[in-house]
Design an enzyme around this catalytic site. Structure first.
Site, mmCIF file in Angstrom:
data_model
loop_
_atom_site.group_PDB
_atom_site.id
_atom_site.type_symbol
_atom_site.label_atom_id
_atom_site.label_comp_id
_atom_site.label_asym_id
_atom_site.label_seq_id
_atom_site.Cartn_x
_atom_site.Cartn_y
_atom_site.Cartn_z
ATOM 1 N N GLU A 1 94.334 -10.620 39.052
ATOM 2 C CA GLU A 1 94.073 -10.585 40.499
ATOM 3 C C GLU A 1 95.167 -11.376 41.197
ATOM 4 O OE1 GLU A 1 90.359 -12.699 41.425
ATOM 5 O OE2 GLU A 1 90.716 -13.990 39.680
ATOM 6 N N ARG B 1 83.180 -43.149 37.046
ATOM 7 C CA ARG B 1 83.864 -42.058 36.339
ATOM 8 C C ARG B 1 83.372 -41.932 34.901
ATOM 9 N NH1 ARG B 1 88.221 -40.790 33.187
ATOM 10 N NH2 ARG B 1 89.205 -38.784 33.693
ATOM 11 N N TYR C 1 83.294 -23.785 45.695
ATOM 12 C CA TYR C 1 83.513 -23.580 47.128
ATOM 13 C C TYR C 1 83.314 -22.131 47.516
ATOM 14 C CZ TYR C 1 88.183 -21.478 46.500
ATOM 15 O OH TYR C 1 89.222 -20.648 46.167
ATOM 16 N N ARG D 1 77.083 -15.519 45.981
ATOM 17 C CA ARG D 1 78.091 -15.991 45.013
ATOM 18 C C ARG D 1 78.076 -17.518 44.905
ATOM 19 N NH1 ARG D 1 84.096 -14.005 45.959
ATOM 20 N NH2 ARG D 1 84.015 -15.664 47.521
ATOM 21 N N LYS E 1 83.634 -19.768 41.303
ATOM 22 C CA LYS E 1 84.597 -20.139 42.353
ATOM 23 C C LYS E 1 84.806 -21.655 42.352
ATOM 24 C CE LYS E 1 85.967 -18.616 46.975
ATOM 25 N NZ LYS E 1 87.325 -18.217 46.630
HETATM 26 N N1 PDD Z 1 89.961 -16.805 47.922
HETATM 27 N N2 PDD Z 1 90.306 -13.844 43.809
HETATM 28 C C1 PDD Z 1 90.564 -15.152 43.981
HETATM 29 C C2 PDD Z 1 91.159 -15.908 42.851
HETATM 30 C C3 PDD Z 1 90.253 -15.770 45.213
HETATM 31 O O1 PDD Z 1 90.496 -17.089 45.364
HETATM 32 C C4 PDD Z 1 89.711 -15.008 46.258
HETATM 33 C C5 PDD Z 1 89.352 -15.608 47.578
HETATM 34 C C6 PDD Z 1 89.467 -13.638 46.029
HETATM 35 C C7 PDD Z 1 88.838 -12.761 47.070
HETATM 36 O O2 PDD Z 1 87.467 -13.067 47.212
HETATM 37 P P1 PDD Z 1 86.721 -12.841 48.606
HETATM 38 O O3 PDD Z 1 86.943 -11.412 48.998
HETATM 39 O O4 PDD Z 1 85.313 -13.107 48.299
HETATM 40 O O5 PDD Z 1 87.347 -13.804 49.556
HETATM 41 C C8 PDD Z 1 89.765 -13.096 44.788
HETATM 42 C C9 PDD Z 1 89.585 -17.519 49.129
HETATM 43 C C10 PDD Z 1 89.737 -16.715 50.368
HETATM 44 C C11 PDD Z 1 90.315 -18.852 49.172
HETATM 45 O O6 PDD Z 1 90.407 -19.440 48.116
HETATM 46 O O7 PDD Z 1 90.726 -19.287 50.237
#
Ligand code: PDD
Length: 288
Positions: free
Chosen positions: A183, A104, A37, A56, A151
């Site tokens: 993070e 599945r 996502y 990304r 992601k």
């Molecule tokens: N999340 N680290 C993680 C684990 C994240 O899920 C996110 C963003 C970030 C920051 O990435 P960016 O600056 O590209 O948004 C770092 C999004 C906003 C979410 O899951 O809603």
């Protein structure tokens, strides 16, 4: 009851109302979390850091051996159409790619038609109380998989970490592994040392390469702010002069409390203010 107009959403090339959009219970995203996502901010009806998010997305899909069914130009065009259809001035656009639907089976068929979903969500991003009040963070163990650079839609560890933080009255969880902060559960983590140096972890498989982080670090470096990319410990964070986070859903926000202890003087600091100001200015300038 107020009348709520159903949103227009995107599903596999079609623009439908949210009540009409249906995906299969056999979708691999639903059964296996087999998907990717992206979340992009919208400000003044325009997309923020869009090229970074598209790059990304392409990379994440490639890393799981998938194929986007349309080009990223088509995705951006669809995002813009949704923003317009839903009259969105401020908020987020969500894009989800999954490998598609079939009986599945852990092994997937190579010829599956992927599922691509997009929707908008209204959210105040710019004038939020946290800019002055700051956020509270709780430190919790990082229980995620080892490819956090992808992601992935598998977010159960983050959901549970956020719930732990929220139960303690905190806004975000900072995840710790092998004695270092990786993070935030949904954001990139930063501290500022007593000498004014901005510290954030370098990109690796241990963290998501944040798009907001990329923009912020470029701006900080251009303006001659002192930045060091390295891992830091919870102890360093608790004794830092400032702390902050970045994400598409928050831009840059200050952290004024970590595990119940105030960060610095317990108020948003000057480095945070500078970073937010630089970021907001650039975001508006580069929005599409
Ligand atoms: N999340 N680290 C993680 C684990 C994240 O899920 C996110 C963003 C970030 C920051 O990435 P960016 O600056 O590209 O948004 C770092 C999004 C906003 C979410 O899951 O809603």
């Amino acid at each position: 009851m107020p009348l709520i107009t159903p949103r227009t959403v995107y599903l596999n090339g079609a623009f439908l109302t949210e009540n009409e959009a249906r995906i299969s219970i056999f979708d691999r995203g639903f059964l296996f979390g087999d998907g990717i996502y992206e979340v992009t901010a919208v400000l003044g009806g325009k997309l923020i850091d869009s090229p970074y998010h598209m790059r990304r997305l392409e990379r994440s899909v490639r890393e799981i051996g998938g194929h986007l069914p349309v080009s990223t130009d088509d995705i951006v065009a669809a995002e813009k159409k949704l923003i317009e259809a839903n009259d969105l001035t401020e908020g987020l656009v969500y894009v989800q790619y999954t490998r598609g639907a079939e009986d599945r089976n852990f092994n997937y068929s190579e010829d599956l038609l992927p599922t691509l979903v997009m929707f908008t969500q209204a959210k105040t991003l710019e004038h939020v109380a946290a800019v002055e009040k700051g956020l509270k963070v709780m430190i919790v163990p990082d229980q995620r998989w080892e490819r956090r650079d992808i992601k992935s839609i598998c977010l159960l560890p983050q959901v549970l970490a956020k719930r732990m933080a929220s139960a303690e009255g905190c806004d975000e969880a900072w995840l710790v592994e092998d004695g270092f902060i990786t993070e935030g559960a949904s954001s990139t983590a930063y501290i500022v040392t007593e000498f004014g140096k901005i510290i954030t972890r370098g990109n690796s498989n241990a963290t998501l390469p944040g798009c907001t982080r990329l923009a912020v670090l470029q701006l900080a470096q251009e303006r001659g702010l002192d930045v060091e990319q390295r891992a830091f410990t919870p102890q360093e964070a608790m004794t830092a002069r400032e702390a902050c986070l970045t994400s598409a859903s928050n831009f840059v926000l200050p952290i004024t409390m970590i595990d119940g202890s105030p960060v610095g003087h317990g108020k948003p600091g000057p480095i945070f203010r500078r970073l937010r100001e630089l970021y907001m200015e650039n975001a508006r300038k580069t929005a599409v």
